[in-house]
Structure formats: C-alpha cells, structure tokens
Design an enzyme around this catalytic site. Structure first.
Site, PDB file in Angstrom:
ATOM      1  N   CYS A  91      -4.996  -0.735   0.168  1.00 15.93           N
ATOM      2  CA  CYS A  91      -5.500  -2.101   0.130  1.00 15.93           C
ATOM      3  C   CYS A  91      -5.581  -2.515  -1.336  1.00 15.93           C
ATOM      4  O   CYS A  91      -6.326  -1.897  -2.115  1.00 15.93           O
ATOM      5  CB  CYS A  91      -6.863  -2.185   0.804  1.00 15.93           C
ATOM      6  N   GLY A  92      -4.787  -3.535  -1.695  1.00 15.40           N
ATOM      7  CA  GLY A  92      -4.740  -3.961  -3.102  1.00 15.40           C
ATOM      8  C   GLY A  92      -6.029  -4.628  -3.535  1.00 15.40           C
ATOM      9  O   GLY A  92      -6.630  -4.243  -4.548  1.00 15.40           O
ATOM     10  N   HIS A  93      -6.486  -5.618  -2.738  1.00 10.57           N
ATOM     11  CA  HIS A  93      -7.720  -6.295  -3.149  1.00 10.57           C
ATOM     12  C   HIS A  93      -8.872  -5.304  -3.105  1.00 10.57           C
ATOM     13  O   HIS A  93      -9.789  -5.358  -3.928  1.00 10.57           O
ATOM     14  CB  HIS A  93      -7.999  -7.516  -2.258  1.00 10.57           C
ATOM     15  N   HIS A 211       0.614  -6.320   9.766  1.00  9.57           N
ATOM     16  CA  HIS A 211       0.365  -7.482   8.894  1.00  9.57           C
ATOM     17  C   HIS A 211       1.537  -8.466   9.021  1.00  9.57           C
ATOM     18  O   HIS A 211       2.706  -8.052   8.931  1.00  9.57           O
ATOM     19  CB  HIS A 211       0.276  -7.062   7.429  1.00  9.57           C
ATOM     20  N   ASP A 237      -6.255 -12.739   5.179  1.00  8.72           N
ATOM     21  CA  ASP A 237      -6.645 -12.369   3.823  1.00  8.72           C
ATOM     22  C   ASP A 237      -6.970 -13.626   3.020  1.00  8.72           C
ATOM     23  O   ASP A 237      -6.146 -14.529   2.915  1.00  8.72           O
ATOM     24  CB  ASP A 237      -5.494 -11.588   3.166  1.00  8.72           C
ATOM     25  N   CYS A 241      -3.381 -10.866  -1.227  1.00  5.72           N
ATOM     26  CA  CYS A 241      -3.021  -9.601  -0.574  1.00  5.72           C
ATOM     27  C   CYS A 241      -2.139  -8.717  -1.486  1.00  5.72           C
ATOM     28  O   CYS A 241      -0.946  -9.005  -1.677  1.00  5.72           O
ATOM     29  CB  CYS A 241      -2.312  -9.843   0.759  1.00  5.72           C
ATOM     30  N   GLY A 242      -2.750  -7.664  -1.974  1.00 10.01           N
ATOM     31  CA  GLY A 242      -2.035  -6.792  -2.921  1.00 10.01           C
ATOM     32  C   GLY A 242      -0.874  -6.052  -2.289  1.00 10.01           C
ATOM     33  O   GLY A 242       0.227  -5.981  -2.866  1.00 10.01           O
ATOM     34  N   THR A 243      -1.096  -5.491  -1.086  1.00 10.70           N
ATOM     35  CA  THR A 243       0.006  -4.761  -0.447  1.00 10.70           C
ATOM     36  C   THR A 243       1.076  -5.746   0.044  1.00 10.70           C
ATOM     37  O   THR A 243       2.275  -5.444   0.022  1.00 10.70           O
ATOM     38  CB  THR A 243      -0.513  -3.872   0.703  1.00 10.70           C
TER      39      THR A 243
HETATM   40  O1  PYC Z   1      -4.986  -6.675  -0.652  1.00  8.22           O
HETATM   41  O2  PYC Z   1      -3.637  -5.180   0.196  1.00  8.22           O
HETATM   42  C1  PYC Z   1      -4.515  -6.017   0.310  1.00  8.22           C
HETATM   43  C2  PYC Z   1      -5.108  -6.260   1.648  1.00  8.22           C
HETATM   44  C3  PYC Z   1      -4.709  -5.727   2.831  1.00  8.22           C
HETATM   45  C4  PYC Z   1      -5.555  -6.256   3.818  1.00  8.22           C
HETATM   46  C5  PYC Z   1      -6.450  -7.087   3.199  1.00  8.22           C
HETATM   47  N1  PYC Z   1      -6.159  -7.077   1.874  1.00  8.22           N
END
Ligand code: PYC
Length: 316
Positions: A91-93, A211, A237, A241-243
């Site tokens: 999870c990036g965030h 996702h 999100d 969303c980082g991923t």
């Molecule tokens: O930031 O990767 C992300 C992420 C995945 C689900 C919610 N945020």
C-alpha cells in the site's frame, strides 16, 4: 475470540486517504517470513483485522497497517496492510502513513528506511519537508487492451498490471472523475470487477483483480493525469493510490510513453498529487517510486468490552 485490549493505534491521512497503524496490542504472529505471518494473521486472527478497521471503531475507507518486527536486521519495520474486507499486498499511501507514524513516535529520522511487506521489501525515504518517497516493489503490465463485457454498462477495455496489488486500468472513464460522481464511479468499477471475475480474467497465476482504476486528463495542467481507484470492497482511494500509480507507470513505460527517470504527476479524485517516476528493471519490469505526504490525525487506544457484540467489527 479474544483481544489483547487495548490496541494502540496512530491514525494519519496521506493526501486524504486514511491509515491506521497498529503500534501495540496486535496479535502475536511469530517471527517467520512476512508472507507466513500474513497467512497466520488471516487464518487465526482475522477478527483483529475487522475489529481495527471496520465500524464502529473504523470505517470502510481506513487502511490498517500492523507493525511487526522485521526479519532482516537492517529493516526499520515489517508491515501487513489490510482493509475492511481483507489484506493488501502493498500500500503506497499506507507506507507513507507508516513512515509518518514512525517519525511521530521518534522511531525513525530523515533518511532511507527499509520496510518489509508480504510482497517484497520497499525503501522509503523520509525527507526534511516530511514528505516520503516510496520505492515500490517491481511493477509490470501483465496484459494490455483486455475487453470485458460489463452487464448494464457495455464493453470496457483496460490493461492488467501489477503495482504491489492487481489493477485493471481503464482510460475511458464512465464520467468525470470528481467526488460528486463517486456513487456512479463505484457502481461501474464494481460491475467491471465482477465481470472480470465472471469472465475468468485475472492477474498472473489466476490472481483476483481487486483494484479498478479509471483515468482522465488532469484538472490541473501541472499534472499528468487524474484517477479514481476502487479498492477491495466498496471504498475508493481518496489519494492518487501509490500501487495504482506504480501500475499506471509500468503500462506507460511499456507503451513507450513514459521514459525512465521522468516525472509523472498522478492527481487523485480530491486533486491531491503523488509525484512518481520509474527506473527500468529486468524483463519488462519497472522500479517505480512515488512521493507524497501524510499528516498525523490521532493517537488512541481501541478498547473491547467482553460483552460488546461488535468487538470484532460490523461485517456488512
Ligand atoms: O496507495 O497503494 C495505495 C493504496 C492501495 C489501496 C489504498 N491505497
């Protein structure tokens, strides 16, 4: 079903998207590999997951992060991410939230830190301005331009890519990517996800694509693109969303549209931005990095009375 009450958590949001980091009181998962500890968490202690992030103590939008002792001595932490319906690979965030939390607790300072996750080790740099750069796991496009017939909504085409989670990335969004359209966006994205599953369209090795990501031109001309991301379950999100940004950059690189070491500014549905870039990796993979900022919003003890009918959370 027992809880080691209290469970101590630190809450933050990363450009709008909340994270809840469990700093103590979580289940004892032993000291094996993180993937093994995740198996134990999900099979023996899933009630902790739902207790921490589901209502009435949390909500469907909260991503939980269970801090664990790392396997490698030079890692700052290990972490398992989860939400109201299950577990996330990366999870990036959330990683940005974890670094902000560790900094708030005085456990890390400015500089580079290794964080172990079930899908690999990520590096996270805490900068002086409190922003964090996450060097995510290697990411790649698995299939391009895959069409799926979505009952009631017609045919949608998209790319399937890995960015630490599995994504279906759709460039033709069904409507403007603005918060006012969230009900429609959630409905269409949920229908696409179901249609993918019913059509047997998966990520590598039959992985469920959990996702769904829509794109449009950015609203701010400074940025590269705008997105909306449906997370596992029914929540979207609030951050870019980082991923999902990693998966997007992997697709752009594959298309020859994003050279290595070039800035990609991904705007989310609230207009907040992750600045990303990629380094070329092996076998078509890229090594993505994203930079963003989290703000601490609370520090609390979650309490569980023995006769509370919802001590393991409400399951809708
Ligand atoms: O930031 O990767 C992300 C992420 C995945 C689900 C919610 N945020």
């Amino acid at each position: 079903m027992s809880f080691r009450s209290p469970i101590c958590v630190v809450d933050s949001h990363t450009q709008g998207e909340p994270s809840r980091v469990v700093v103590s009181g979580g289940p004892d998962l032993g000291s094996g590999p993180i993937a093994e500890r995740l198996r134990r968490f999900s099979s023996e202690f899933d009630h902790f997951r739902s207790a921490i992030v589901c209502e009435p103590r949390g909500s469907e939008v909260v991503v939980g992060a269970l801090l664990l002792e790392p396997v490698q001595p030079d890692s700052s932490a290990a972490v398992i991410f989860f939400n109201d319906v299950g577990y996330l690979g990366m999870c990036g965030h959330g990683t940005i939230g974890v670094l902000a939390t560790l900094a708030y607790l005085g456990k890390v300072g400015v500089g580079l830190h290794r964080i172990e996750t079930p899908v690999g080790i990520v590096q996270a740099t805490l900068h002086k301005d409190k922003s964090v750069t996450v060097e995510n796991v290697p990411s790649y496009r698995f299939r391009s331009n895959v069409s799926v017939n979505v009952p009631n909504y017609g045919v949608y085409a998209g790319d399937i890519a890995w960015g630490g989670n599995w994504f279906f990335l759709v460039s033709d969004a069904p409507c403007d990517l603005i918060p006012e359209n969230r009900t429609t966006l959630i409905a269409v994205a949920t229908a696409i996800r179901s249609a993918l599953q019913e059509s047997g369209i998966t990520g590598a090795n039959g992985a469920y694509i959990d996702h769904i990501e829509f794109f449009s031109p950015p609203h701010d001309a400074e940025n590269s693109s705008r997105n909306f991301v449906l997370c596992p379950g029914a929540s979207f999100d609030r951050s870019p969303c980082g991923t999902g940004t990693s998966a997007k950059m992997a697709c752009l690189y594959d298309d020859g549209k994003l050279p290595a070491e070039t800035s990609w500014k991904q705007e989310g549905i609230l207009g907040t931005v992750f600045e990303g870039s990629i380094r070329a990796g092996h076998d078509g993979e890229v090594n993505p990095s994203i930079r963003g900022r989290a703000w601490i919003t609370g520090e609390s003890k979650l309490l569980f009375e023995d006769d509370d009918p919802f001590r393991a959370g409400i399951k809708f």
